[in-house]
Write a protein that holds these residues in place. Structure first.
Motif, mmCIF file in Angstrom:
data_model
loop_
_atom_site.group_PDB
_atom_site.id
_atom_site.type_symbol
_atom_site.label_atom_id
_atom_site.label_comp_id
_atom_site.label_asym_id
_atom_site.label_seq_id
_atom_site.Cartn_x
_atom_site.Cartn_y
_atom_site.Cartn_z
ATOM 1 N N GLY A 98 -31.854 -24.592 -16.939
ATOM 2 C CA GLY A 98 -32.457 -24.042 -15.723
ATOM 3 C C GLY A 98 -33.096 -25.076 -14.837
ATOM 4 O O GLY A 98 -34.162 -24.844 -14.272
ATOM 5 N N ARG B 113 -27.125 -16.348 -9.686
ATOM 6 C CA ARG B 113 -27.154 -16.339 -11.142
ATOM 7 C C ARG B 113 -27.677 -14.998 -11.641
ATOM 8 O O ARG B 113 -28.369 -14.276 -10.912
ATOM 9 N N ASP B 114 -27.361 -14.684 -12.908
ATOM 10 C CA ASP B 114 -27.841 -13.437 -13.506
ATOM 11 C C ASP B 114 -29.314 -13.512 -13.892
ATOM 12 O O ASP B 114 -29.976 -12.485 -14.009
ATOM 13 N N GLU B 115 -29.821 -14.719 -14.125
ATOM 14 C CA GLU B 115 -31.225 -14.868 -14.504
ATOM 15 C C GLU B 115 -31.747 -16.201 -14.002
ATOM 16 O O GLU B 115 -30.979 -17.066 -13.554
ATOM 17 N N SER B 116 -33.060 -16.378 -14.101
ATOM 18 C CA SER B 116 -33.707 -17.579 -13.555
ATOM 19 C C SER B 116 -34.554 -18.274 -14.608
ATOM 20 O O SER B 116 -35.607 -18.828 -14.308
ATOM 21 N N LEU B 117 -34.093 -18.282 -15.854
ATOM 22 C CA LEU B 117 -34.851 -18.888 -16.945
ATOM 23 C C LEU B 117 -34.761 -20.414 -16.890
ATOM 24 O O LEU B 117 -33.677 -20.972 -16.765
ATOM 25 N N ARG C 80 -38.496 -19.632 -8.695
ATOM 26 C CA ARG C 80 -37.372 -18.963 -9.367
ATOM 27 C C ARG C 80 -36.297 -18.498 -8.383
ATOM 28 O O ARG C 80 -35.125 -18.415 -8.728
ATOM 29 N N ARG D 101 -32.250 -18.579 -8.880
ATOM 30 C CA ARG D 101 -31.518 -17.316 -8.908
ATOM 31 C C ARG D 101 -30.409 -17.274 -7.859
ATOM 32 O O ARG D 101 -29.334 -16.714 -8.096
ATOM 33 N N GLN E 198 -39.521 -17.418 -16.257
ATOM 34 C CA GLN E 198 -38.409 -16.584 -15.817
ATOM 35 C C GLN E 198 -38.912 -15.580 -14.792
ATOM 36 O O GLN E 198 -39.982 -14.992 -14.961
ATOM 37 N N GLN F 105 -39.061 -12.096 -12.594
ATOM 38 C CA GLN F 105 -39.051 -10.704 -13.042
ATOM 39 C C GLN F 105 -38.571 -9.763 -11.945
ATOM 40 O O GLN F 105 -37.576 -9.072 -12.112
ATOM 41 N N HIS G 75 -42.968 -14.487 -11.501
ATOM 42 C CA HIS G 75 -42.409 -15.023 -12.734
ATOM 43 C C HIS G 75 -43.477 -15.030 -13.815
ATOM 44 O O HIS G 75 -44.680 -15.032 -13.529
#
Length: 269
Positions: A152, A163-167, A195, A199, A235, A237, A246
């Motif tokens: 990340g 992206r599917d997530e921002s971890l 984030r 994302r 991450q 939310q 986040h």
């Protein structure tokens, strides 16, 4: 006589009487506009730590950025709103001239010896020496930290890819290394880049509105961490209406949860 660490110079405050402190922004922690928010949070917390009426150690800090802090001097006014037998509630203001730019609350307490257990467990990742240092480019404050990204990192291309997530996960510590304490842990809680950039891989304007840090470690645990790396992750939310939040966690190298953090950030299309 040794030279003070750049972080200690940045958070240094001078008592002005009546519990008021004077300080100044630091060029070493400059951001794109004004100072790095983490150093401002550390300065605000330090005003409470230095106050002669303080009871106990920090348990929680919430800082709200009401307006942009300009480069130069400022005043911090901490006030103990209520003191109980083992807990204390503080309100804090940071001003430049007569203008309030930052408001904060700090909760301090004398910790008790109780049962301890963490549900938030450190993920199984390569140790810090096994991960290469991520080159530091851009704003000045990034040079104050040694970062070793595991996943990340900031997008290599601003191509709008969603992206599917921002971890994000990385090992990090002060540069040069500095023994961990509450002010440095506070600043480290804000080293995550926005984030929304990860994302969407789109460089949109952002600004932190509010940040909270919950301190799970006592002073002895922070001292035991010394100058070692912390594993930190964050991450996002919820995103929408011009704001996102986040949640983040910070562990020492032994897997002890030192702090958790929550942040609300404004962004503009």
């Amino acid at each position: 006589m040794s030279t003070p660490h750049v972080f200690d110079t940045a958070i240094a405050l001078q008592p002005q009487g009546d519990g008021v402190f004077a300080g100044s922004t630091s060029p070493a922690y400059a951001n794109m506009i004004g100072p790095f928010g983490g150093i401002t949070a550390a300065q605000v917390l330090n005003a409470v730590l230095l106050h002669p009426d303080r009871l106990g150690d920090p348990i929680a800090l919430t800082i709200n950025f009401a307006g942009p802090v300009a480069d130069g001097p400022f005043t911090i006014r901490p006030r103990a709103a209520r003191t109980n037998r083992s807990t204390q509630h503080w309100t804090v203001e940071l001003l430049q001239g007569d203008e309030v730019l930052v408001t904060a609350t700090v909760f301090t307490a004398v910790r008790r010896d109780t049962w301890t257990g963490d549900e938030s467990q450190m993920p199984d990742v390569p140790r810090a020496p096994e991960v290469p240092v991520t080159p530091r480019h851009g704003v000045e404050w990034l040079r104050r930290y040694e970062m070793r990204f595991l996943e990340g990192s900031i997008p290599a291309k601003w191509d709008g890819a969603v992206r599917d997530e921002s971890l994000s996960r990385m090992w990090v510590r002060d540069h040069p290394p500095r023994p961990l304490d509450y002010p440095s842990l506070t600043a480290l809680s804000d080293v995550f880049f926005p984030r929304i950039w990860l994302r969407r891989a789109t460089f949109v304007p952002i600004g932190t509105v509010s940040m909270t840090v919950y301190y799970h470690a006592d002073a002895a645990q922070l001292a035991a961490a010394g100058t070692s790396h912390l594993l930190i992750q964050a991450q996002g939310q919820g995103f929408g209406g011009g704001y996102f939040d986040h949640a983040g966690q910070l562990w020492d190298e032994q897997g002890t949860l030192l702090a958790t953090t929550h942040q609300l950030v404004y962004y503009k299309e």
